[in-house]
Write a protein that holds these residues in place. Structure first.
Motif, PDB file in Angstrom:
ATOM      1  N   HIS A   1       5.965  16.154  13.647  1.00 52.64           N
ATOM      2  CA  HIS A   1       6.341  14.750  13.810  1.00 52.64           C
ATOM      3  C   HIS A   1       6.100  13.908  12.555  1.00 52.64           C
ATOM      4  CE1 HIS A   1       6.959  14.395  18.320  1.00 52.64           C
ATOM      5  NE2 HIS A   1       6.581  15.651  18.155  1.00 52.64           N
TER       6      HIS A   1
ATOM      7  N   MET B   1      -9.982   9.347  18.584  1.00 49.80           N
ATOM      8  CA  MET B   1      -9.656  10.536  19.384  1.00 49.80           C
ATOM      9  C   MET B   1      -9.499  11.740  18.475  1.00 49.80           C
ATOM     10  SD  MET B   1      -5.901   9.336  20.651  1.00 49.80           S
ATOM     11  CE  MET B   1      -6.376   7.655  21.016  1.00 49.80           C
TER      12      MET B   1
ATOM     13  N   SER C   1      -5.144   9.004  15.223  1.00 48.46           N
ATOM     14  CA  SER C   1      -4.729   7.881  16.063  1.00 48.46           C
ATOM     15  C   SER C   1      -4.485   6.627  15.234  1.00 48.46           C
ATOM     16  CB  SER C   1      -5.820   7.592  17.097  1.00 48.46           C
ATOM     17  OG  SER C   1      -5.571   6.348  17.705  1.00 48.46           O
ATOM     18  N   HIS C   2      -3.325   6.001  15.484  1.00 49.86           N
ATOM     19  CA  HIS C   2      -2.999   4.762  14.759  1.00 49.86           C
ATOM     20  C   HIS C   2      -3.870   3.600  15.216  1.00 49.86           C
ATOM     21  CE1 HIS C   2      -0.649   4.305  18.480  1.00 49.86           C
ATOM     22  NE2 HIS C   2      -0.527   3.028  18.216  1.00 49.86           N
ATOM     23  N   LYS C   3      -4.683   3.832  16.232  1.00 53.52           N
ATOM     24  CA  LYS C   3      -5.584   2.771  16.678  1.00 53.52           C
ATOM     25  C   LYS C   3      -6.815   2.667  15.772  1.00 53.52           C
ATOM     26  CE  LYS C   3      -3.740   3.146  21.263  1.00 53.52           C
ATOM     27  NZ  LYS C   3      -3.882   3.608  22.625  1.00 53.52           N
TER      28      LYS C   3
ATOM     29  N   LYS D   1       9.993   6.124   6.587  1.00 52.11           N
ATOM     30  CA  LYS D   1       9.282   5.141   5.763  1.00 52.11           C
ATOM     31  C   LYS D   1       9.813   5.165   4.328  1.00 52.11           C
ATOM     32  CE  LYS D   1       4.843   4.886   8.217  1.00 52.11           C
ATOM     33  NZ  LYS D   1       4.580   3.445   8.182  1.00 52.11           N
TER      34      LYS D   1
ATOM     35  N   PRO E   1       9.304  13.672   9.612  1.00 50.94           N
ATOM     36  CA  PRO E   1      10.431  12.774   9.915  1.00 50.94           C
ATOM     37  C   PRO E   1      10.047  11.299   9.827  1.00 50.94           C
ATOM     38  CG  PRO E   1      10.438  14.592  11.453  1.00 50.94           C
ATOM     39  CD  PRO E   1       9.163  14.694  10.659  1.00 50.94           C
ATOM     40  N   CYS E   2       8.853  10.951  10.302  1.00 54.62           N
ATOM     41  CA  CYS E   2       8.412   9.561  10.218  1.00 54.62           C
ATOM     42  C   CYS E   2       8.232   9.154   8.755  1.00 54.62           C
ATOM     43  CB  CYS E   2       7.113   9.380  10.998  1.00 54.62           C
ATOM     44  SG  CYS E   2       6.466   7.712  10.892  1.00 54.62           S
TER      45      CYS E   2
ATOM     46  N   ARG F   1       0.853  -1.202   0.000  1.00 52.20           N
ATOM     47  CA  ARG F   1       0.000   0.000   0.000  1.00 52.20           C
ATOM     48  C   ARG F   1       0.888   1.251   0.000  1.00 52.20           C
ATOM     49  NH1 ARG F   1       1.150  -1.408   5.038  1.00 52.20           N
ATOM     50  NH2 ARG F   1       1.408   0.175   6.639  1.00 52.20           N
TER      51      ARG F   1
ATOM     52  N   GLU G   1      -1.946   5.519   9.547  1.00 55.07           N
ATOM     53  CA  GLU G   1      -0.592   4.965   9.617  1.00 55.07           C
ATOM     54  C   GLU G   1       0.131   5.333  10.909  1.00 55.07           C
ATOM     55  OE1 GLU G   1       1.189   3.035   7.554  1.00 55.07           O
ATOM     56  OE2 GLU G   1      -0.196   2.960   5.851  1.00 55.07           O
ATOM     57  N   PHE G   2      -0.131   6.563  11.389  1.00 56.64           N
ATOM     58  CA  PHE G   2       0.748   7.093  12.420  1.00 56.64           C
ATOM     59  C   PHE G   2      -0.015   8.117  13.243  1.00 56.64           C
ATOM     60  CE2 PHE G   2       4.476   9.988  13.443  1.00 56.64           C
ATOM     61  CZ  PHE G   2       5.171   9.062  14.215  1.00 56.64           C
ATOM     62  N   SER G   3       0.108   8.031  14.547  1.00 60.50           N
ATOM     63  CA  SER G   3      -0.558   8.999  15.413  1.00 60.50           C
ATOM     64  C   SER G   3       0.187  10.328  15.400  1.00 60.50           C
ATOM     65  CB  SER G   3      -0.602   8.484  16.851  1.00 60.50           C
ATOM     66  OG  SER G   3      -1.552   7.472  16.982  1.00 60.50           O
TER      67      SER G   3
ATOM     68  N   SER H   1       1.041  16.463  17.999  1.00 61.04           N
ATOM     69  CA  SER H   1       2.072  17.471  18.198  1.00 61.04           C
ATOM     70  C   SER H   1       2.684  17.724  16.827  1.00 61.04           C
ATOM     71  CB  SER H   1       3.119  16.940  19.182  1.00 61.04           C
ATOM     72  OG  SER H   1       4.140  17.887  19.324  1.00 61.04           O
ATOM     73  N   LEU H   2       2.761  18.964  16.433  1.00 66.15           N
ATOM     74  CA  LEU H   2       3.186  19.269  15.066  1.00 66.15           C
ATOM     75  C   LEU H   2       4.688  19.049  14.874  1.00 66.15           C
ATOM     76  CD1 LEU H   2       0.913  22.398  14.575  1.00 66.15           C
ATOM     77  CD2 LEU H   2       0.589  20.108  13.624  1.00 66.15           C
TER      78      LEU H   2
ATOM     79  N   ARG I   1       1.746   4.768   1.664  1.00 68.22           N
ATOM     80  CA  ARG I   1       1.612   5.238   3.042  1.00 68.22           C
ATOM     81  C   ARG I   1       1.225   6.723   3.030  1.00 68.22           C
ATOM     82  NH1 ARG I   1       3.354   0.016   2.355  1.00 68.22           N
ATOM     83  NH2 ARG I   1       4.512  -0.804   4.140  1.00 68.22           N
TER      84      ARG I   1
END
Lengths: 270, 299
Positions: free
Chosen positions: A118, A99, A103-105, A126, A121-122, A59, A110-112, A115-116, A61
């Motif tokens: 973040h 939430m 939320s990655h839940k 990837k 970089p993630c 997939r 993909e990613f929670s 906070s700006l 991201r």
């Protein structure tokens, strides 16, 4: 729900975003509306995914770095059948996975974030993983304009450019409004195109509500050997007359009457 | 310590191409061999720890086991929110490796004194702290780290204990379990010095003094929030425990043991004393040994 047109999808994203934020008395409806067209084009025309297999290996991201506008992302994912539209009713409720910051839940997220500074970089990590494994999938990350105040974005852009991460697309939701006032009056980011170009990126500027322009710029035809940046000029609160370009809709949630007017203006009754 | 760590990591990378070593533009004369052998598994992220840590999360989300390597506070405090949100909250397989724990870089000043790191790292629910004090503890910590899929903090001091050959060499250190380092003359004594990290030499020196001659030496190299419930039984075995750490008292290892003790039904039966660094060390520069002596560490 099966929607095959990005234009129609964006209307539903906006409508559900308004409804979720109104029901939960939550914030950030303005930013949610400014990214709805971008999300619609991404999920309808660009990203490769399988809603029944959210972790499909090949997939594409997508990371929503401006996690406070997650209502629009949740609505998009529901409309693309990652889960049901009824699930959206639990947005920002006690005990819910939905939430009011991404939320990655939640299936398909993909990613929670929240906070700006973040998300990028993630996304770069990837993209490095994909490059190192010679994978075909690509990484898309959506930032806000105010978020560019965060230094981590510029650290990540330097790195992505140095490593020629052409499988990375950075989209900036440039709606020109921050938390208290305009971007211009907060911390100037212009000339933004020049800045990203100086960092070694391949940059284009588009109308962030024009689906044809968005589709063309987002298509996976980055022939440059560098990360792609799309500066999407948008309007905060897009589609709702009394919200457009009004800083207070960073915080306020529409009451019942306002919701009805807003849905009428969007042209979708839920 | 760092050379031994990198040897073990290099060996592991032979059979595991998902190991990724990221450095924050540090590691001269340490990381070169790894880099030459496994160039595709080595990234110099530059002097940008926030991005390094966020990228580590991204790589870990794609099944890499990432080691972020830097010294002292740079890959902990500088990027604490990236560790909190990106790594710990997502429970990603990232090991933060900080060399120069405690006062290893004492002469370089406060910026390089890693004396509050336990307080930070033990506040993350999924994080396991690995603070080895001997060569065999490093070996065992690394075995655990390679096996684990969760966030880890590996805190390395500068040097191994000078007299480590005389110490017990445990074959196994399990998370949350105390390890016997050195017995005192009285095998029946119910008093012990409990260390974590590279302070074994200091504990041995303490034991040589009359006041502590009746104290065994134990260490707890692998600990963290999730291992608190394992401490009660171990604490209860003793009449008196003196914790020893090269860290400030507040939020440190001794505080951790005290918190664990407060959860025991029979709390109070074991006397616990804390030995840590004097806070005035923050304003003082000097070689680690001189600083410890000056501030009467482990006295």
């Amino acid at each position: 729900m099966k929607i095959n047109s990005s234009v129609l999808l964006s209307k539903y994203i906006k409508a559900y975003t308004l409804k979720m934020v109104s029901n939960a008395k939550a914030s950030h409806v303005g930013g949610g509306l400014s990214i709805s067209d971008i999300l619609a084009v991404l999920y309808n025309n660009i990203l490769h995914f399988d809603a029944q297999k959210p972790l499909l290996e090949n997939r594409d991201r997508f990371i929503l770095s401006k996690g406070h506008c997650c209502a629009a992302l949740y609505a998009t994912l529901a409309l693309k059948n990652f889960f049901t539209l009824r699930d959206l009713n639990s947005f920002a409720q006690f005990g819910s996975n939905f939430m009011s910051h991404a939320s990655h839940k939640v299936k398909g997220v993909e990613f929670s974030t929240g906070s700006l500074g973040h998300g990028l970089p993630c996304a770069v990590g990837k993209a490095m993983a994909a490059k190192s494994g010679k994978k075909k999938w690509e990484v898309f990350v959506l930032l806000s304009d105010g978020e560019l105040n965060e230094g981590s974005n510029w650290e990540a852009t330097l790195f992505a450019s140095h490593h020629n991460l052409s499988n990375l697309t950075i989209i900036v939701d440039y709606n020109k409004l921050q938390s208290l006032t305009t971007v211009e009056k907060t911390i100037k980011i212009e000339p933004l195109k020049d800045k990203f170009e100086a960092f070694g990126c391949y940059v284009s500027e588009v109308n962030g509500h024009d689906h044809k322009e968005l589709e063309k710029s987002l298509s996976k035809t980055n022939k440059k050997n560098s990360p792609k940046v799309i500066i999407a000029h948008t309007v905060k609160g897009k589609g709702v007359s009394f919200m457009e370009n009004r800083v207070e809709w960073h915080y306020k949630s529409p009451d019942k009457d306002q919701l009805e007017i807003a849905l009428n203006e969007i042209g979708v009754m839920l | 310590m760092r050379n031994y760590f990198i040897d073990l990591l290099t060996k592991e990378a032979e059979s595991n191409n998902k190991i990724m070593l990221m450095v924050g533009d540090l590691g001269f004369s340490v990381v070169e061999n790894f880099k030459e052998k496994y160039p595709k598994q080595f990234i110099n992220a530059g002097v940008a720890e926030q991005n390094m840590t966020g990228m580590a999360a991204g790589l870990a989300s794609e099944k890499f086991h990432v080691f972020t390597y830097s010294i002292a506070n740079f890959n902990t405090f500088r990027c604490s929110e990236q560790i909190r949100n990106d790594i710990d909250y997502h429970n990603y397989n990232v090991t933060v490796v900080s060399v120069g724990g405690g006062l290893s870089y004492g002469a370089l000043g406060y910026s390089h004194h890693a004396i509050q790191d336990y307080a930070l790292m033990r506040s993350f629910p999924n994080m396991t702290i690995y603070a080895p004090g001997t060569r065999s503890e490093i070996t065992n910590c690394m075995k655990q780290i390679f096996k684990s899929k969760s966030p880890a903090y590996l805190r390395l001091g500068k040097t191994l204990p000078k007299n480590f050959k005389k110490l017990y060499k445990p074959n196994h250190c399990a998370p949350g379990k105390w390890t016997k380092i050195l017995e005192c003359k009285n095998p029946d004594s119910r008093k012990c010095i409990l260390t974590t990290g590279a302070v074994i030499d200091d504990a041995v020196q303490m034991q040589k003094k009359e006041e502590f001659s009746n104290y065994h030496i134990y260490s707890l190299p692998i600990w963290g929030m999730q291992y608190k419930t394992l401490q009660a039984k171990q604490i209860n075995k003793w009449d008196e425990i003196v914790t020893l750490e090269d860290h400030l008292e507040d939020g440190g290892f001794g505080s951790y043991i005290l918190e664990c003790n407060s959860n025991i039904k029979t709390a109070g039966e074991t006397k616990i004393k804390l030995k840590s660094l004097n806070k005035n060390v923050c304003n003082t520069v000097g070689d680690q040994d001189n600083l410890k002596e000056h501030f009467k560490f482990a006295h």
